[in-house]
Write an enzyme that holds these catalytic residues in place. Structure first.
Site, short mmCIF file in Angstrom:
data_model
loop_
_atom_site.label_atom_id
_atom_site.label_comp_id
_atom_site.label_asym_id
_atom_site.label_seq_id
_atom_site.Cartn_x
_atom_site.Cartn_y
_atom_site.Cartn_z
N ALA A 102 1.71 -5.06 11.92
CA ALA A 102 0.86 -5.66 12.94
C ALA A 102 0.87 -7.19 12.82
CB ALA A 102 -0.56 -5.12 12.82
N GLU A 142 0.33 5.15 1.87
CA GLU A 142 -0.60 5.77 2.81
C GLU A 142 -0.17 7.19 3.16
OE1 GLU A 142 -2.78 3.03 5.60
OE2 GLU A 142 -1.53 4.08 7.05
N PHE A 176 0.84 -1.20 0.00
CA PHE A 176 0.00 0.00 0.00
C PHE A 176 0.87 1.25 0.00
CE2 PHE A 176 0.96 -0.94 4.43
CZ PHE A 176 1.37 0.29 4.91
N HIS A 231 7.68 -5.80 11.54
CA HIS A 231 7.53 -4.93 10.36
C HIS A 231 6.10 -4.44 10.19
CE1 HIS A 231 5.51 -8.21 8.48
NE2 HIS A 231 5.63 -7.78 7.25
#
Length: 549
Positions: free
Chosen positions: A464, A244, A242, A462
């Site tokens: 959750a 963000e 992703f 790195h």
DNA sequence: ATGTGC
């Protein structure tokens, strides 16, 4: 349902055999009710008419399958299992198919208490550590979770051996943080929606192959992988990748005034080497050949391509960031290079200009899927606050102590604690929650209690980490959120605007499918390997947009 | 995670 086709044969009369499909649901644990062992016994009874099967050997090697670890390391396509009524293996015993020395006593530590860790991932961690040659230390970070065969959120330290599958196909995958000139009030609240709308033209190949090759030129030369793979440079990819846009909510990083400050708007990019890294893994490894001895020609060739893929992945993150900046800061002409419009200026000088500008914006860039040769055990860095650090004068993690030797640190979903090119401790690195949840700002801690990074294998979590498989998340969360739009902030809270035109990904990457990032951060702090120096709120999370090209 | 694999 994926199943593995194996052959069951009589140990005493090996010409008598029958195929057997082992479903993925069968357990390698012999004590389980649905064990593979019981399936093999049943097949021997019904198909080979062996009344009392009691022992099983691996055809070719004669290794007896006793423990869960034995089963795990053996069950693969086309393996022959020899069933015995109690007699010894018939045939000449060979050395294990994996040459070199495995270390069944290898230390395995999981740095998690608060964060939930799936037992399968611990088994995967221990099995790999105890069966692959040369492993001397294995660490599960608090984001540890099961992978296909090897776990994610794991670090394996080895001597003399490199094991490419331990880092997987996305060689060089990692995260980079960039500062933007946007202000909080340009992205807060409903403005996030407007920002999300601006994020266009970010899919598909960037410019021409000639342009891409120029972008893939770095200090070490060219890391172009050829047109077929280069086409993907500057694209985010799928899965958990992703980009963000975040607002720094709290920050106590006062290191030289660098690190992002409160209210800064920053861009986090998580991507890797796309198809290129996977092609390298495929080229060098097979199901039965996964380990490479130091200094062998194959190992050297793999490492060379691995290093190139890491550079490619880094260039990819920078290009993704450039493309995003061209949308976010339209007034900045330098970013125009990010757009797919013909060159109006000399390409090489435009690229070098952009590089210099981007370097000023870059906060940090790390690889979390790679293998690195480092000196071991770690030395206290001079940046450390402890008095013991004064002993070293080099300022480096590696140090130059005579008792040290070299090891290979394999990271699969684990961030380093130091800058790979300078060997200096990192001041800051991101610990992103899942889509839309906070990203913690971590600072690695080096102390005598952790043996200067030995305990955590010079690495941190790195992210959750998944708490639910993709399949589970898709089925349960698509039902749970049937009537909810997960792409917009819920209620009055200052949530995240999500760009994700892949329906399944919306659920597979939902926050519920991940562990709580605060629990992961807490575990790192409790273990004494990191401190939390701030956190960021996600405003716009970009996964993928289906747009007309 | 992937220009994926039957």
């Amino acid at each position: 349902m994926p199943a593995t086709r194996v052959t069951v044969a009589l140990n005493a009369k090996q010409s008598q055999k029958a195929p057997l499909l082992v479903p993925a649901s069968a357990s390698p644990d012999p004590s389980s009710a649905a064990s593979i062992q019981s399936l093999v016994f049943k097949a021997a009874q019904s198909k080979l008419r062996l009344k009392k099967p009691s022992r099983i050997y691996v055809g070719g090697t004669g290794e007896e399958l006793i423990t869960e670890a034995d089963w795990k390391s053996t069950i693969r396509r086309d393996v022959t299992l020899l069933v015995s009524a109690g007699e010894e293996y018939v045939g000449v015993k060979k050395e294990s198919v994996t040459p070199g020395e495995a270390n069944p006593e290898c230390a395995v530590h999981v740095l998690a208490e608060k964060a939930h860790v799936d037992e399968l991932s611990v088994t995967q961690l221990a099995t790999a550590a105890h069966t692959l040659p040369g492993i001397i230390h294995a660490v599960g970070q608090p984001d540890l979770h099961p992978g296909n065969k090897f776990p994610i959120g794991a670090v394996f330290v080895s001597r003399k051996w490199v094991h490419p599958p331990l880092i997987g196909g996305d060689i060089g995958c990692g995260m980079a943080w960039y500062k933007t000139t946007l202000s909080r009030n340009q992205v807060d609240g409903d403005k996030g929606k407007r920002i999300a709308e601006k994020l266009r033209g970010l899919e598909g190949p960037w410019r021409t192959q000639a342009d891409r090759e120029a972008w893939l030129q770095d200090a070490a030369g060219s890391c172009s992988a050829g047109e077929e793979w280069d086409q993907a440079v500057g694209t985010i990819g799928a899965g958990n990748h992703f980009a963000e846009i975040q607002v720094v909510e709290e920050s106590c990083t006062s290191i030289d005034g660098v690190g992002p400050h409160k209210d800064d708007v920053i861009l986090l990019v998580h991507s890797g080497s796309r198809g290129y890294g996977g092609s390298i893994l495929k080229k060098y490894t097979t199901e039965s050949h996964i380990s490479f001895e130091e200094d062998s020609e194959q190992m050297k060739a793999y490492m060379e391509e691995h290093d190139k893929a890491c550079r490619w992945a880094k260039a990819n993150r920078d290009l993704i960031a450039l493309r995003f900046l061209s949308c976010l800061e339209p007034g900045e002409e330098a970013w125009d290079l990010g757009r797919n419009i013909p060159n109006s200026v000399n390409l090489d000088s435009a690229i070098s200009g952009v590089r210099a500008k981007m370097l000023q914006r870059k906060v940090v860039d790390i690889w979390h899927n790679n293998v690195e040769r480092v000196k071991w055990p770690p030395c206290p860095p001079t940046g450390s606050t402890s008095g013991a650090a004064k002993k070293t004068s080099t300022g480096l993690i590696e140090g130059g102590e005579s008792f040290q030797d070299y090891v290979y640190v394999h990271r699969k979903g684990a961030a380093p604690t130091y800058n790979a090119s300078t060997n200096l401790p990192l001041d800051i690195l991101p610990l992103p929650g899942s889509r839309g949840t906070p990203t913690l700002m971590l600072k690695p801690v080096f102390s005598a209690e952790t043996c200067w990074g030995l305990k955590n294998a010079l690495s941190l979590a790195h992210g959750a980490g998944r708490s639910m498989s993709r399949a589970k998340a898709l089925s349960s969360l698509s039902r749970k959120y049937r009537d909810r739009n997960l792409l917009e902030p819920s209620g009055a809270e200052d949530g995240t605007w999500v760009v994700c035109d892949e329906k399944d990904l919306v659920f597979e990457e939902a926050p519920d499918a991940y562990k709580d990032v605060h629990a992961v951060g807490e575990d790192l702090v409790r273990e004494g390997v990191a401190e939390v120096v701030g956190w960021c709120k996600a405003r716009v999370s970009y996964k993928v947009r289906h747009e007309r090209r």
